[in-house]
Design a protein around this motif. Structure first.
Motif, PDB file in Angstrom:
ATOM      1  N   TYR A  52      14.496  35.411 -23.625  1.00  0.00           N
ATOM      2  CA  TYR A  52      14.403  34.831 -22.247  1.00  0.00           C
ATOM      3  C   TYR A  52      15.567  34.185 -21.844  1.00  0.00           C
ATOM      4  O   TYR A  52      16.418  33.764 -22.540  1.00  0.00           O
ATOM      5  CB  TYR A  52      13.096  33.803 -22.249  1.00  0.00           C
ATOM      6  CG  TYR A  52      11.949  34.410 -22.522  1.00  0.00           C
ATOM      7  CD1 TYR A  52      11.063  34.905 -21.891  1.00  0.00           C
ATOM      8  CD2 TYR A  52      11.455  33.962 -23.896  1.00  0.00           C
ATOM      9  CE1 TYR A  52       9.804  35.645 -22.195  1.00  0.00           C
ATOM     10  CE2 TYR A  52      10.171  34.500 -24.533  1.00  0.00           C
ATOM     11  CZ  TYR A  52       9.560  35.387 -23.313  1.00  0.00           C
ATOM     12  OH  TYR A  52       8.184  35.867 -23.725  1.00  0.00           O
ATOM     13  N   SER A  71      11.869  34.819 -17.603  1.00  0.00           N
ATOM     14  CA  SER A  71      11.015  33.945 -18.314  1.00  0.00           C
ATOM     15  C   SER A  71       9.375  34.395 -18.087  1.00  0.00           C
ATOM     16  O   SER A  71       9.317  35.447 -17.503  1.00  0.00           O
ATOM     17  CB  SER A  71      11.061  32.593 -17.589  1.00  0.00           C
ATOM     18  OG  SER A  71      10.471  32.441 -16.443  1.00  0.00           O
ATOM     19  N   PRO A  87      13.240  29.239 -19.433  1.00  0.00           N
ATOM     20  CA  PRO A  87      13.345  30.257 -20.548  1.00  0.00           C
ATOM     21  C   PRO A  87      12.965  29.490 -21.757  1.00  0.00           C
ATOM     22  O   PRO A  87      12.402  30.190 -22.728  1.00  0.00           O
ATOM     23  CB  PRO A  87      14.704  30.849 -20.308  1.00  0.00           C
ATOM     24  CG  PRO A  87      15.514  29.896 -19.921  1.00  0.00           C
ATOM     25  CD  PRO A  87      14.612  29.167 -18.809  1.00  0.00           C
TER      26      PRO A  87
END
Length: 405
Positions: free
Chosen positions: A20, A293, A320
């Motif tokens: 992420y 994310s 994230p």
């Protein structure tokens, strides 16, 4: 789990927290963000910058913020002991000032003239307008029309501070759309202005940078709790929209495996109708606003409309690092509804004399439920991320009759 945390650079050199984060941006912005990353890396190693920022935290913000034991509420519930990290007592009324001062100082040191941002509940806008005045920058704040009405006191504060508050009338007229418009404005002149993102979201280096500035919350809390009570808290609780207040508290405790950590998302009016903003609970990995994310999205990867009674939590994405912490199981992400949050707001107000922001009331709602299942020797530390001054007109108008007002 501890090895996952200890052995993982967060983020890596490309801005990834596991899978992420990163930087999904137009080519025109690549050199600009590289400049920001380089400037932040430089100041983060500069003792004089940290001295200046720490002096402002102490003498301007009023840090360290205290930890307060909720004796009345804890005894009423009859389970674990609940404590607050009082970020609501900061100058400007929330945790947002922690990173806004850092971003404003960075902007000034980079030689830029203007700092711009989005805001939902208005706390980031107020904090950034405040920091801009302090260091001598122009300030534009983009805010959805619905949030302008809900958070009128904060709008007035921003205007008194000299900020230019720009209404956003597109889409849902809330936080996600304010981010869109602010980002477009930034693209028009990235050389002379800095986009000061209001949470641990956006392309690299913003999730890292905002996290680092907010980590003062966790560092203080860990030292304060240990010194006063001779141990660390058994549980941590914070609300999660973008996730800056939560990661600020959590970051100092991630390697303490015995501590349970809970992030509380808004379930709004309920999952069945889609009237919520519980990104980590109901979302899936996707890309929004230049980073990857968990995301509430449709089958085409477009962000879904989101809703929360708390303007600062109605965002379809999330930081994230939170996405990674969910995947590796270090943080449990739970939910609280509108009603639970408003009940918790009045409960804290009427048992302890502390009126929390609606955002923070989501964390309080879960903490009260958690406390019921704990023994009296167990503790919960809640990050009270903001005070409720901004919300009282809206709360009285929408819910006053239900609570005897």
């Amino acid at each position: 789990m501890s090895n996952d945390i200890k052995n993982m650079a967060m983020p890596d050199e490309k801005g990834y927290f596991g899978e992420y984060g990163g930087s999904f941006i137009p080519p025109v912005l690549e050199s600009i963000l590289n400049e920001i990353t380089a400037a932040y890396t430089e100041i983060s190693k500069d003792p004089s910058f940290h001295e200046e920022l720490n002096n402002l935290y102490q003498d301007y913000v009023g840090r360290p913020s205290p930890i307060f034991y909720l004796k009345n509420l804890s005894e009423k519930i009859g389970g674990g002991k609940i404590f607050l990290k009082r970020e609501d007592l900061n100058h400007t009324g929330a945790h947002k000032i922690n990173h806004c001062l850092g971003e404003a100082l960075l902007c000034k040191k980079m030689g830029k003239k203007k700092i711009i941002a989005e805001t939902g509940a208005g706390q980031h806008g107020v904090a950034l307008a405040t920091a801009a005045v302090l260091v001598g920058l122009e300030c534009d704040i983009y805010m959805g029309e619905i949030d302008i009405v809900k958070e009128h006191p904060n709008v007035i504060r921003m205007k008194i501070l000299g900020a230019n508050v720009i209404p956003v009338d597109r889409g849902t007229r809330t936080l996600k759309d304010a981010v869109d418009v602010a980002f477009e404005a930034y693209l028009e002149d990235p050389v002379n202005q800095l986009y000061a993102i209001g949470s641990v979201v956006g392309p690299h280096p913003f999730p890292m940078m905002v996290r680092d500035f907010q980590s003062v919350v966790g560092r203080e809390a860990k030292k304060q709790f240990q010194e006063r009570y001779g141990k660390l808290p058994d549980n941590l609780v914070a609300c999660v929209g973008g996730g800056s207040n939560a990661i600020g508290l959590f970051s100092a405790f991630l390697e303490d495996e015995d501590i349970s950590i809970f992030g509380v998302e808004p379930s709004g009016r309920g999952f069945d109708d889609g009237d919520h903003a519980a990104t980590l609970t109901k979302g899936s990995p996707g890309v929004l606003h230049g980073f990857k994310s968990y995301l509430l999205q449709d089958e085409n990867g477009e962000p879904l409309p989101v809703y929360s009674v708390a303007s600062g939590l109605d965002y379809p994405g999330v930081g994230p690092q939170h996405s990674l912490l969910k995947d590796i199981g270090r943080v449990q992400y739970v939910t609280a509804s509108d009603k639970e949050a408003i009940d918790a707001l009045f409960e804290l107000s009427r048992t302890e004399g502390i009126i929390p922001a609606i955002e923070s009331a989501h964390a309080m709602a879960f903490a009260e439920k958690l406390a019921k299942d704990l023994s009296p020797d167990q503790t919960i530390l809640v990050n009270l991320s903001g005070r409720g001054d901004k919300d009282i007109d809206f709360v009285v108008e929408q819910y006053g009759k239900d609570y005897g007002l």
